[in-house]
Scaffold this motif. Structure first.
Motif, short mmCIF file in Angstrom:
data_model
loop_
_atom_site.label_atom_id
_atom_site.label_comp_id
_atom_site.label_asym_id
_atom_site.label_seq_id
_atom_site.Cartn_x
_atom_site.Cartn_y
_atom_site.Cartn_z
N MET A 55 0.85 -1.17 0.00
CA MET A 55 0.00 0.00 0.00
C MET A 55 0.89 1.24 0.00
O MET A 55 1.72 1.43 0.88
CB MET A 55 -0.89 -0.04 1.24
CG MET A 55 -1.77 1.13 1.40
SD MET A 55 -2.77 0.85 2.87
CE MET A 55 -3.89 2.14 2.75
N ASP A 56 0.71 2.11 -0.98
CA ASP A 56 1.49 3.33 -1.09
C ASP A 56 0.73 4.48 -0.46
O ASP A 56 -0.47 4.66 -0.67
CB ASP A 56 1.77 3.67 -2.54
CG ASP A 56 2.69 2.65 -3.20
OD1 ASP A 56 3.50 2.06 -2.47
OD2 ASP A 56 2.57 2.46 -4.43
N LEU A 57 1.43 5.27 0.33
CA LEU A 57 0.84 6.45 0.95
C LEU A 57 1.34 7.69 0.22
O LEU A 57 2.42 7.71 -0.34
CB LEU A 57 1.22 6.52 2.43
CG LEU A 57 0.72 5.37 3.30
CD1 LEU A 57 1.25 5.52 4.71
CD2 LEU A 57 -0.79 5.32 3.31
N VAL A 58 0.55 8.73 0.28
CA VAL A 58 0.91 9.98 -0.37
C VAL A 58 1.75 10.80 0.61
O VAL A 58 1.38 10.99 1.76
CB VAL A 58 -0.36 10.77 -0.77
CG1 VAL A 58 0.02 12.10 -1.39
CG2 VAL A 58 -1.20 9.95 -1.73
N ASP A 59 2.89 11.29 0.13
CA ASP A 59 3.77 12.10 0.96
C ASP A 59 3.36 13.57 0.83
O ASP A 59 3.46 14.16 -0.25
CB ASP A 59 5.22 11.90 0.49
CG ASP A 59 6.20 12.62 1.38
OD1 ASP A 59 5.85 12.92 2.54
OD2 ASP A 59 7.32 12.86 0.92
N ILE A 60 2.90 14.16 1.92
CA ILE A 60 2.42 15.54 1.87
C ILE A 60 3.29 16.50 2.67
O ILE A 60 2.91 17.65 2.88
CB ILE A 60 0.96 15.63 2.37
CG1 ILE A 60 0.86 15.13 3.81
CG2 ILE A 60 0.01 14.89 1.46
CD1 ILE A 60 -0.45 15.45 4.47
N LYS A 61 4.47 16.06 3.09
CA LYS A 61 5.30 16.94 3.91
C LYS A 61 5.91 18.09 3.11
O LYS A 61 6.38 19.05 3.70
CB LYS A 61 6.37 16.15 4.64
CG LYS A 61 7.35 15.43 3.77
CD LYS A 61 8.30 14.63 4.62
CE LYS A 61 9.05 13.66 3.71
NZ LYS A 61 9.83 12.71 4.49
N ASP A 62 5.89 18.03 1.79
CA ASP A 62 6.41 19.13 0.97
C ASP A 62 5.34 20.18 0.64
O ASP A 62 5.65 21.18 0.00
CB ASP A 62 6.99 18.59 -0.33
CG ASP A 62 8.24 17.77 -0.10
OD1 ASP A 62 8.95 18.06 0.89
OD2 ASP A 62 8.51 16.85 -0.88
N VAL A 63 4.11 19.97 1.09
CA VAL A 63 3.04 20.94 0.85
C VAL A 63 3.14 22.04 1.90
O VAL A 63 3.12 21.77 3.10
CB VAL A 63 1.65 20.26 0.92
CG1 VAL A 63 0.54 21.28 0.77
CG2 VAL A 63 1.53 19.19 -0.15
N SER A 64 3.25 23.28 1.45
CA SER A 64 3.38 24.39 2.39
C SER A 64 2.03 24.69 3.05
O SER A 64 0.96 24.34 2.54
CB SER A 64 3.88 25.64 1.66
OG SER A 64 2.90 26.12 0.76
N ALA A 65 2.11 25.35 4.20
CA ALA A 65 0.89 25.71 4.93
C ALA A 65 0.04 26.70 4.12
O ALA A 65 -1.19 26.62 4.13
CB ALA A 65 1.25 26.31 6.29
N GLY A 66 0.70 27.61 3.41
CA GLY A 66 -0.03 28.59 2.60
C GLY A 66 -0.82 27.93 1.48
O GLY A 66 -1.97 28.30 1.22
#
Length: 66
Positions: A1-12
């Motif tokens: 199962m692959d998860l989406v990496d969202i740590k590069d999404v900025s808060a803005g």
């Protein structure tokens, strides 16, 4: 199962996306409601606002977050 990496999404970007998605969804649901109530002019206005919000979201994301 692959998860989406969202740590590069900025808060803005996240906040901007949430605000625009809430606007688009609200206008779209109000437009459908007005069409069911047979208020075609208001329904069309809300559908137009929903489309305008979508275009605005695309322009804002492409301008400031690309």
């Amino acid at each position: 199962m692959d998860l989406v990496d969202i740590k590069d999404v900025s808060a803005g970007l996240f906040v901007t996306g949430v605000i625009f998605i809430m606007m688009i969804g609200s206008f779209l649901s109000l437009g459908v409601l007005r069409f069911f109530q047979l208020k075609k002019r208001q329904g069309g206005m809300y559908m137009g606002l929903s489309a305008l919000s979508f275009v605005g979201m695309i322009l804002v994301v492409n301008t400031w977050f690309s």
